[in-house]
Design a protein around this motif. Structure first.
Motif, short mmCIF file in Angstrom:
data_model
loop_
_atom_site.label_atom_id
_atom_site.label_comp_id
_atom_site.label_asym_id
_atom_site.label_seq_id
_atom_site.Cartn_x
_atom_site.Cartn_y
_atom_site.Cartn_z
N ASP A 26 -42.08 100.13 -10.16
CA ASP A 26 -43.11 99.41 -11.28
C ASP A 26 -43.59 101.00 -11.67
N ALA A 27 -44.51 100.01 -12.78
CA ALA A 27 -46.30 100.02 -12.61
C ALA A 27 -47.16 100.83 -11.69
N ALA A 28 -47.25 99.17 -11.03
CA ALA A 28 -48.19 99.24 -10.26
C ALA A 28 -47.92 100.83 -9.21
N GLU A 29 -47.00 101.18 -9.13
CA GLU A 29 -47.15 101.92 -8.29
C GLU A 29 -47.82 103.75 -8.97
N THR A 30 -47.78 103.78 -10.07
CA THR A 30 -48.91 104.63 -10.69
C THR A 30 -50.19 104.49 -10.69
N LEU A 31 -50.56 103.33 -10.93
CA LEU A 31 -52.11 102.84 -11.28
C LEU A 31 -53.19 103.54 -10.11
N PRO A 32 -53.66 103.94 -9.95
CA PRO A 32 -54.54 104.31 -8.45
C PRO A 32 -55.50 102.55 -8.44
N LYS A 33 -56.25 103.01 -7.37
CA LYS A 33 -56.54 101.98 -6.88
C LYS A 33 -57.60 101.96 -7.71
N MET A 34 -57.99 100.17 -7.55
CA MET A 34 -59.75 99.43 -8.41
C MET A 34 -60.42 99.79 -6.73
N VAL A 35 -62.02 100.14 -6.89
CA VAL A 35 -62.67 99.36 -6.21
C VAL A 35 -63.29 98.37 -6.56
N VAL A 36 -64.13 97.50 -6.85
CA VAL A 36 -64.99 96.39 -7.01
C VAL A 36 -66.16 95.97 -6.38
N THR A 37 -67.01 96.06 -6.44
CA THR A 37 -68.14 95.65 -6.57
C THR A 37 -68.53 94.22 -6.76
N ARG A 38 -69.06 93.23 -5.93
CA ARG A 38 -69.58 92.33 -6.48
C ARG A 38 -70.57 91.37 -5.38
N ASP A 39 -70.75 89.88 -6.48
CA ASP A 39 -71.10 89.46 -5.12
C ASP A 39 -71.11 87.94 -4.98
N PRO A 40 -70.50 87.64 -3.74
CA PRO A 40 -69.83 86.82 -3.25
C PRO A 40 -69.56 85.79 -3.23
N ASN A 41 -70.93 85.31 -4.56
CA ASN A 41 -71.23 84.05 -4.83
C ASN A 41 -71.03 84.12 -6.30
N CYS A 42 -69.76 84.79 -6.88
CA CYS A 42 -69.57 84.40 -8.68
C CYS A 42 -68.01 84.21 -8.62
N GLY A 43 -67.94 83.08 -9.36
CA GLY A 43 -66.60 82.88 -9.70
C GLY A 43 -65.22 83.07 -10.33
N CYS A 44 -66.71 84.40 -12.04
CA CYS A 44 -65.88 84.62 -12.39
C CYS A 44 -65.68 86.04 -12.26
N CYS A 45 -66.31 86.29 -11.00
CA CYS A 45 -65.54 88.15 -10.51
C CYS A 45 -64.31 88.15 -10.10
N GLY A 46 -64.34 87.04 -9.18
CA GLY A 46 -63.23 86.64 -8.09
C GLY A 46 -61.86 86.45 -9.77
N ASN A 47 -62.33 85.69 -10.83
CA ASN A 47 -60.86 85.69 -11.90
C ASN A 47 -60.71 86.63 -12.00
#
Length: 159
Positions: A26-47
């Motif tokens: 599937d396409a997921a195997e061809t997409l590079p890894k994403m590193v997300v840096t976020r504030d742990p208290n922000c719910g919209c970031c998790g969404n």
């Protein structure tokens, strides 16, 4: 005659299996890894993280109390700052950038720093509010000293 048909069927099945094994499942195997840096208290970031994962991106989440130093280090203009910052394939993503725009960026590979959705527009990925009309917003492509509209969305729909 029956044996010839069976052999043909068997050959067809073996050929199909070999073809399927020779390409990514599937396409997921061809997409590079994403590193997300976020504030742990922000719910919209998790969404938003759930949004890009659903689109097939493998994601590593790093939680820090203050994302501002990373934004400065990566060259995110103050006017484009949002609540989380991601890195993928040599690019920076700031804020609630739709997965479709990220895939286009990775396919086209322009010589830019990255993409941003300034602020937190209602209806952007991770900022959906039931019963509230989505905002129209720009996905901005940016580099040192340059910014322009990469694409425009209303909620999750590209315009």
């Amino acid at each position: 005659m029956v044996n010839e048909l069976t052999l043909s069927r068997r050959g067809l099945l073996l050929g199909a299996a070999a073809f399927a094994l020779s390409r990514p499942a599937d396409a997921a195997e061809t997409l590079p890894k994403m590193v997300v840096t976020r504030d742990p208290n922000c719910g919209c970031c998790g969404n938003w993280v759930k949004h890009v994962q659903a689109a097939g991106f493998p994601v590593e989440v790093v939680e820090v109390a203050d994302v501002a130093p990373l934004k400065t280090k990566l060259g995110v203009p103050d006017a484009l700052a949002s609540c989380h910052t991601a890195e993928i394939g040599g690019y920076v993503l700031e804020g609630h950038v739709p997965a479709e725009a990220i895939k286009r960026l990775l396919a086209e590979r322009p010589k830019v720093t990255g993409l941003a959705v300034a602020g937190m527009p209602v209806g952007s990925p991770g900022m959906e509010v039931p019963g509230q009309a989505p905002d129209t917003y720009d996905v901005v492509v940016f580099s040192a000293g340059r910014q322009s509209v990469f694409t425009r969305y209303r909620g999750a729909q590209q315009l």
